[in-house]
Design an enzyme around this catalytic site. Structure first.
Site, PDB file in Angstrom:
ATOM      1  N   GLY A 185     -37.422 -21.490 -10.410  1.00  0.00           N
ATOM      2  CA  GLY A 185     -36.820 -21.020 -11.663  1.00  0.00           C
ATOM      3  C   GLY A 185     -35.587 -21.842 -12.013  1.00  0.00           C
ATOM      4  O   GLY A 185     -35.378 -22.213 -13.182  1.00  0.00           O
ATOM      5  N   ASP A 236     -28.046 -16.417  -0.324  1.00  0.00           N
ATOM      6  CA  ASP A 236     -29.435 -16.225   0.084  1.00  0.00           C
ATOM      7  C   ASP A 236     -30.316 -16.502  -1.133  1.00  0.00           C
ATOM      8  O   ASP A 236     -30.255 -15.760  -2.133  1.00  0.00           O
ATOM      9  CB  ASP A 236     -29.594 -14.770   0.569  1.00  0.00           C
ATOM     10  CG  ASP A 236     -31.026 -14.429   0.938  1.00  0.00           C
ATOM     11  OD1 ASP A 236     -31.939 -15.206   0.608  1.00  0.00           O
ATOM     12  OD2 ASP A 236     -31.219 -13.368   1.554  1.00  0.00           O
ATOM     13  N   ALA A 282     -40.161 -28.360   0.813  1.00  0.00           N
ATOM     14  CA  ALA A 282     -40.398 -28.655   2.224  1.00  0.00           C
ATOM     15  C   ALA A 282     -41.546 -27.779   2.698  1.00  0.00           C
ATOM     16  O   ALA A 282     -41.352 -26.618   3.042  1.00  0.00           O
ATOM     17  CB  ALA A 282     -39.147 -28.376   3.046  1.00  0.00           C
ATOM     18  N   ARG A 306     -37.583 -24.370  20.298  1.00  0.00           N
ATOM     19  CA  ARG A 306     -38.576 -25.435  20.185  1.00  0.00           C
ATOM     20  C   ARG A 306     -38.659 -26.224  21.485  1.00  0.00           C
ATOM     21  O   ARG A 306     -37.722 -26.218  22.289  1.00  0.00           O
ATOM     22  CB  ARG A 306     -38.188 -26.399  19.066  1.00  0.00           C
ATOM     23  CG  ARG A 306     -38.413 -25.819  17.721  1.00  0.00           C
ATOM     24  CD  ARG A 306     -37.956 -26.806  16.694  1.00  0.00           C
ATOM     25  NE  ARG A 306     -38.298 -26.317  15.382  1.00  0.00           N
ATOM     26  CZ  ARG A 306     -39.501 -26.429  14.833  1.00  0.00           C
ATOM     27  NH1 ARG A 306     -40.464 -27.049  15.480  1.00  0.00           N
ATOM     28  NH2 ARG A 306     -39.731 -25.935  13.650  1.00  0.00           N
ATOM     29  N   LYS A 345     -45.501 -20.882   3.717  1.00  0.00           N
ATOM     30  CA  LYS A 345     -45.567 -22.295   3.314  1.00  0.00           C
ATOM     31  C   LYS A 345     -46.755 -22.528   2.384  1.00  0.00           C
ATOM     32  O   LYS A 345     -46.660 -23.280   1.416  1.00  0.00           O
ATOM     33  CB  LYS A 345     -45.664 -23.200   4.547  1.00  0.00           C
ATOM     34  CG  LYS A 345     -44.364 -23.271   5.348  1.00  0.00           C
ATOM     35  CD  LYS A 345     -43.241 -23.909   4.536  1.00  0.00           C
ATOM     36  CE  LYS A 345     -41.907 -23.876   5.224  1.00  0.00           C
ATOM     37  NZ  LYS A 345     -40.782 -24.201   4.330  1.00  0.00           N
ATOM     38  N   TYR A 372     -44.932 -17.517   8.710  1.00  0.00           N
ATOM     39  CA  TYR A 372     -44.430 -18.841   8.335  1.00  0.00           C
ATOM     40  C   TYR A 372     -45.527 -19.648   7.640  1.00  0.00           C
ATOM     41  O   TYR A 372     -45.326 -20.188   6.549  1.00  0.00           O
ATOM     42  CB  TYR A 372     -43.953 -19.562   9.588  1.00  0.00           C
ATOM     43  CG  TYR A 372     -43.279 -20.888   9.335  1.00  0.00           C
ATOM     44  CD1 TYR A 372     -42.020 -20.952   8.739  1.00  0.00           C
ATOM     45  CD2 TYR A 372     -43.877 -22.094   9.710  1.00  0.00           C
ATOM     46  CE1 TYR A 372     -41.384 -22.169   8.531  1.00  0.00           C
ATOM     47  CE2 TYR A 372     -43.247 -23.302   9.506  1.00  0.00           C
ATOM     48  CZ  TYR A 372     -41.998 -23.340   8.919  1.00  0.00           C
ATOM     49  OH  TYR A 372     -41.371 -24.557   8.712  1.00  0.00           O
ATOM     50  N   ASP A 422     -26.781 -22.289   1.400  1.00  0.00           N
ATOM     51  CA  ASP A 422     -27.310 -21.805   2.682  1.00  0.00           C
ATOM     52  C   ASP A 422     -26.713 -20.425   2.948  1.00  0.00           C
ATOM     53  O   ASP A 422     -25.537 -20.201   2.658  1.00  0.00           O
ATOM     54  CB  ASP A 422     -26.913 -22.794   3.803  1.00  0.00           C
ATOM     55  CG  ASP A 422     -27.836 -22.710   5.012  1.00  0.00           C
ATOM     56  OD1 ASP A 422     -27.924 -21.623   5.611  1.00  0.00           O
ATOM     57  OD2 ASP A 422     -28.446 -23.730   5.355  1.00  0.00           O
ATOM     58  N   THR A 467     -29.957 -19.178   9.880  1.00  0.00           N
ATOM     59  CA  THR A 467     -30.266 -20.072  11.009  1.00  0.00           C
ATOM     60  C   THR A 467     -29.547 -21.415  10.867  1.00  0.00           C
ATOM     61  O   THR A 467     -29.584 -22.234  11.775  1.00  0.00           O
ATOM     62  CB  THR A 467     -31.788 -20.323  11.143  1.00  0.00           C
ATOM     63  OG1 THR A 467     -32.279 -20.847   9.905  1.00  0.00           O
ATOM     64  CG2 THR A 467     -32.525 -19.051  11.481  1.00  0.00           C
ATOM     65  N   GLY A 468     -28.923 -21.649   9.718  1.00  0.00           N
ATOM     66  CA  GLY A 468     -28.136 -22.877   9.523  1.00  0.00           C
ATOM     67  C   GLY A 468     -26.794 -22.759  10.233  1.00  0.00           C
ATOM     68  O   GLY A 468     -26.404 -21.683  10.685  1.00  0.00           O
TER      69      GLY A 468
END
Ligand code: UDP
Length: 313
Positions: free
Chosen positions: A105, A59, A117, A189, A152, A148, A34, A38-39
């Site tokens: 990879g 990263d 995810a 959220r 995805k 976003y 991580d 945002t973690g």
């Protein structure tokens, strides 16, 4: 026999940290990667000192080096709330594209099983309801949520390409709205915002008229579904979520009642491209994985409220 090794990208995030816990509980060694954009390290601090747990601050849009064998890779790195990806549009696009490429990879190199995810955002503002996996979606590529949604969608495309071309073992989960302990209080959220507003005695900010719907899944149910999918043979995307649908206004009212708050609801402008309806069709998850959610909103929200009480001053 040596322990299986699982790499979790975004492992210090809300979902990632619960997955680290689950993989450890399954007797695996866990490598959590991580960059803490945002973690939050607090989400995994209880795992430090355990010899089967390793944290790498990195990263994943840059080359990833993990020494030794790897059996499973769960790719959960990404900003994941509308507020986050509005603030971090380039990072969101990069981690979904360049990051997914790098992590695939790694999976190819290690001959590891890779789980992506993905999310219900691939359906955009959907024209069919509830959403089945064979629906291709209604996404605005150039709107604020496009960074976003398209990341995805690209993630799914490159995952299938690695599966078809390089024969990497891949799984794709499409995650619908999920809640529970370790959700970031300030991620913008609906649930963390409403709960913290209610606990602080502030007004609850419902966007639009609140008639838009969402279907909220408790995190433990989601993690069970993801784990079952990881162990299954299914390479096509599978929706995991709780079909119990509610309007955002009703949801805000539910949270006011739960918290015994004297706050009231105020209405703010609806964000651009905010999906009007969302509910997972989980027929495939039921059939293929023999999975369905077990924890209803009442129970899940009680557990989540305890967590928010502990972190909100
Ligand atoms: N929402 C709201 N007030 C808030 C935050 C969100 O009314 O303070 C609404 C938002 O517009 C959306 C729904 O709640 O319709 C769920 O938003 P969230 O950010 O939780 O996730 P989304 O499902 O949109 O990705």
């Amino acid at each position: 026999m040596s322990k299986k090794v699982a790499v979790v990208t975004g492992g210090a995030g809300f979902l990632g940290s619960h997955l680290c816990d689950r993989m450890m509980a399954e007797g695996m060694r866990v490598v959590c990667i991580d960059n803490l954009l945002t973690g939050n390290i607090n989400n995994i601090s209880h795992l430090f000192g355990n010899e089967d747990f390793q944290f790498i601050k990195h990263d994943v849009t840059n080359y990833i080096h993990v020494p030794g064998p790897v059996d499973y890779i769960l790719h959960f790195a990404s900003p994941a709330s509308p507020i986050d990806y509005l603030k971090l549009p380039i990072q969101t696009l990069k981690v979904g594209s360049l990051g997914t490429h790098k992590v695939l990879g790694l999976a190819k190199e290690k001959n590891a099983r890779f789980l992506l995810a993905s999310t219900s955002e691939v359906y955009g503002d959907p024209n069919i309801h509830p959403q089945t996996e064979n629906y291709w979606g209604n996404v605005n590529p150039i709107g604020p949520r496009g960074v976003y949604d398209e990341a995805k969608r690209f993630g799914e495309a490159i995952t299938m390409a690695y599966h078809r071309y390089h024969k990497v073992q891949t799984r794709i989960v499409r995650i619908f709205n999920t809640y529970g302990p370790r959700m970031r209080v300030d991620d913008g959220r609906a649930l963390p915002t409403f709960l913290s507003q209610a606990l602080r005695g502030e007004d609850l900010t419902v966007f639009g008229d609140g008639s838009q719907t969402r279907s909220f899944c408790f995190v433990d149910d989601l993690v069970n579904g993801i784990f079952k999918l990881l162990l299954s043979d299914e390479t096509d995307p599978v929706n995991i979520g709780n079909p119990s649908e509610i309007t955002i206004k009703e949801f805000a009212e539910e949270l006011l009642k739960l918290t015994n708050s004297g706050s009231k609801i105020i209405y703010k402008e609806l964000p651009e491209d905010d999906p009007k309806i969302r509910q997972p069709d989980i027929t495939r998850a039921r059939m293929i994985l023999n999975w369905e959610p077990k924890i209803d909103r009442k129970e899940g929200l009680r557990i989540t409220l305890d967590y928010f009480r502990s972190v909100i001053q």
